[in-house]
Design a protein around this motif. Structure first.
Motif, PDB file in Angstrom:
ATOM      1  N   GLY A  34      11.751  21.643 -32.991  1.00  0.00           N
ATOM      2  CA  GLY A  34      10.914  20.869 -32.088  1.00  0.00           C
ATOM      3  C   GLY A  34       9.880  21.720 -31.379  1.00  0.00           C
ATOM      4  N   VAL A  35      10.309  22.885 -30.914  1.00  0.00           N
ATOM      5  CA  VAL A  35       9.380  23.786 -30.231  1.00  0.00           C
ATOM      6  C   VAL A  35       8.292  24.260 -31.196  1.00  0.00           C
ATOM      7  N   ALA A  36       8.684  24.599 -32.423  1.00  0.00           N
ATOM      8  CA  ALA A  36       7.701  25.036 -33.416  1.00  0.00           C
ATOM      9  C   ALA A  36       6.707  23.922 -33.726  1.00  0.00           C
ATOM     10  N   ALA A  37       7.212  22.696 -33.856  1.00  0.00           N
ATOM     11  CA  ALA A  37       6.329  21.563 -34.132  1.00  0.00           C
ATOM     12  C   ALA A  37       5.349  21.343 -32.980  1.00  0.00           C
ATOM     13  N   LEU A  38       5.859  21.387 -31.764  1.00  0.00           N
ATOM     14  CA  LEU A  38       5.007  21.165 -30.598  1.00  0.00           C
ATOM     15  C   LEU A  38       3.917  22.218 -30.502  1.00  0.00           C
ATOM     16  N   ARG A  39       4.282  23.465 -30.686  1.00  0.00           N
ATOM     17  CA  ARG A  39       3.293  24.540 -30.616  1.00  0.00           C
ATOM     18  C   ARG A  39       2.236  24.370 -31.703  1.00  0.00           C
ATOM     19  N   THR A  40       2.642  23.989 -32.904  1.00  0.00           N
ATOM     20  CA  THR A  40       1.698  23.788 -34.005  1.00  0.00           C
ATOM     21  C   THR A  40       0.741  22.642 -33.691  1.00  0.00           C
ATOM     22  N   LEU A  41       1.276  21.553 -33.160  1.00  0.00           N
ATOM     23  CA  LEU A  41       0.451  20.403 -32.804  1.00  0.00           C
ATOM     24  C   LEU A  41      -0.539  20.753 -31.694  1.00  0.00           C
ATOM     25  N   ALA A  42      -0.041  21.456 -30.677  1.00  0.00           N
ATOM     26  CA  ALA A  42      -0.911  21.826 -29.554  1.00  0.00           C
ATOM     27  C   ALA A  42      -2.034  22.744 -30.010  1.00  0.00           C
ATOM     28  N   ASP A  43      -1.699  23.702 -30.872  1.00  0.00           N
ATOM     29  CA  ASP A  43      -2.720  24.626 -31.367  1.00  0.00           C
ATOM     30  C   ASP A  43      -3.787  23.894 -32.187  1.00  0.00           C
ATOM     31  N   ALA A  44      -3.399  22.754 -32.784  1.00  0.00           N
ATOM     32  CA  ALA A  44      -4.348  21.964 -33.574  1.00  0.00           C
ATOM     33  C   ALA A  44      -5.120  20.959 -32.724  1.00  0.00           C
ATOM     34  N   GLY A  45      -4.821  20.926 -31.430  1.00  0.00           N
ATOM     35  CA  GLY A  45      -5.540  20.031 -30.532  1.00  0.00           C
ATOM     36  C   GLY A  45      -4.978  18.631 -30.445  1.00  0.00           C
ATOM     37  N   ALA A  46      -3.787  18.408 -30.970  1.00  0.00           N
ATOM     38  CA  ALA A  46      -3.183  17.071 -30.913  1.00  0.00           C
ATOM     39  C   ALA A  46      -2.630  16.799 -29.518  1.00  0.00           C
ATOM     40  N   LYS A  47      -2.677  15.536 -29.116  1.00  0.00           N
ATOM     41  CA  LYS A  47      -2.074  15.114 -27.857  1.00  0.00           C
ATOM     42  C   LYS A  47      -0.593  14.831 -28.144  1.00  0.00           C
TER      43      LYS A  47
END
Length: 423
Positions: A34-47
């Motif tokens: 979950g943490v890895a997914a969140l960091r990846t999404l945030a780095d891509a600019g996803a809300k």
């Protein structure tokens, strides 16, 4: 709608306001995936928002601080360090990576386990491995590859408990070999704690703790994600809860029977730890290893003075961990101290005391150690990774076909799930 509020974490998390109920992607579960997914999404600019049922991040990577020492009650080793992404993350985050290799194949000073016996036990394991590879039984059950006449079957059961978190009777040979063939012999550690590292990776990102998800409604254009604290809506979701939680139908999802069945085929075994404080234990070598009883499945593996600290780390797996959870932490500590005194001498009884321990089978929102495929069910990992609804992905160590039971395996599935949804 009730506000989604963050509980304070050591490294700081972004607060979620009362009007932030609508998201592009919601990540369910705050372990490594979950943490890895969140960091990846945030780095891509996803809300994106991560919701975690418990009051902390890390999942089965859990660092506690006791008597000034960071102690990992769950995952502790950066396995297959040459290709483990957490090594680079640790270095970039200012964490110290200790490259001292484990000494699991050694018995300190040959206590209770002579060199000849150690070699015989290794030979028995090698023969067992060859039978699984060269003439695997049709049952795909690891225990069916044991030599019933071997005096080292207790040893092989104990090893399965440490590696697979269950005994050989519950292990798929195909699954086990897939892991073995992908893993390397290089295992390192993080001095500040693996759990602390995983938590740190979510620093300054939107996380709502103490927010269990009870249902995902897929009937509308947007997903409706139900929690006791209100309903979230999202275009997409990544589900990273453990297979024991998923198979227990804790999150209601209509039309997901194949996912529930796959999770049930990939149950969590048990792998627990105790930490015993050492009173004046300087005569013990740092990072030395002992196996309590090499002929018994009910035993523990002991690391003496890990990182040179005044503690003994005690590891129970499989059948042994089930027995210790039934005894409780105090009973497990009594067992460990008795085994250690049998090896080191009775004078150690007054020099060892319990300071921390884990019982993952009783941990709410996790309910076990790490996953194993039941005999004949190794393909369930691929089923869990295959989306039924294009808006939802599943991630976690159990989803990995070759790196299951590891924090880096969980990480990679979380990253892959995030990239699939934003790709």
């Amino acid at each position: 709608m009730p506000a989604l509020r963050l509980v304070a974490e050591p490294f700081g998390l972004t607060r979620v306001g009362t009007r932030m109920s609508e998201w592009d992607i919601v990540v369910i579960g705050g372990g490594a995936a979950g943490v890895a997914a969140l960091r990846t999404l945030a780095d891509a600019g996803a809300k994106a928002l991560l919701v975690e049922a418990s009051d902390r991040l890390g999942g089965r990577a859990c660092t506690v601080h006791v008597e000034g020492m960071p102690l990992d009650l769950g995952a502790g080793w950066l396995h297959s360090a040459q290709h483990n992404p957490w090594v680079g993350i640790a270095q970039k985050s200012g964490f110290t990576v200790d490259r001292t290799l484990p000494r699991w194949r050694e018995q300190w000073r040959e206590l209770g386990f002579s060199k000849a016996e150690q070699q015989a036990a290794r030979d028995a394991y090698a023969a067992f491995d060859r039978r699984m590879r060269d003439a695997p039984p049709a049952s795909d059950r690891a225990s069916d590859a044991l030599d019933p006449e071997s005096e080292w079957n207790g040893y092989l059961e104990a090893i399965s408990g440490f590696i697979n978190s269950v005994g050989n009777a519950e292990v798929s040979i195909a699954d086990y070999l897939a892991y073995e063939d992908a893993a390397t012999e290089t295992d390192w550690r993080c001095e500040q704690g693996y759990g602390a590292l995983v938590s740190r990776h979510a620093a300054d990102l939107p996380v709502a703790l103490a927010t269990p998800v009870t249902a995902i409604d897929r009937s509308g254009r947007r997903l409706r994600i139900e929690t006791p604290r209100g309903t979230l809506t999202a275009n997409k979701a990544i589900v990273t809860v453990s297979t024991n939680v998923l198979a227990g139908d804790a999150i209601a999802m209509r039309g997901m029977d194949d996912i529930y069945h796959a999770a049930a085929c990939l149950p969590l075994g048990l792998a627990d730890k105790l930490f015993l404080a050492l009173d004046q234990g300087g005569e013990l070598d740092a990072d030395a290893h002992l196996l309590g009883d090499p002929r018994n499945a009910i035993t523990a593996a002991y690391t003496l003075r890990p990182f040179g600290r005044p503690v003994v780390e005690c590891m129970f797996g499989g059948e042994s961990a089930r027995e210790m959870e039934a005894r409780g932490l105090d009973g497990a500590a009594d067992f460990a101290i008795e085994e250690l005194c049998g090896l080191l001498g009775s004078q150690w009884r007054k020099r060892l005391r319990l300071i921390a321990g884990s019982t993952w089978g009783r941990a709410d929102y996790i309910l076990g150690g790490y996953s194993h495929a039941l005999p004949g069910r190794a393909a369930a990992r691929r089923t869990l990774a295959t989306p039924i609804d294009e808006r939802i992905r599943f991630a976690g160590e159990a989803v990995s076909e070759t790196e299951f039971s590891t924090v880096h395996g969980a990480y990679r599935t979380g990253v892959a799930a995030a990239k699939a949804l934003i790709g």
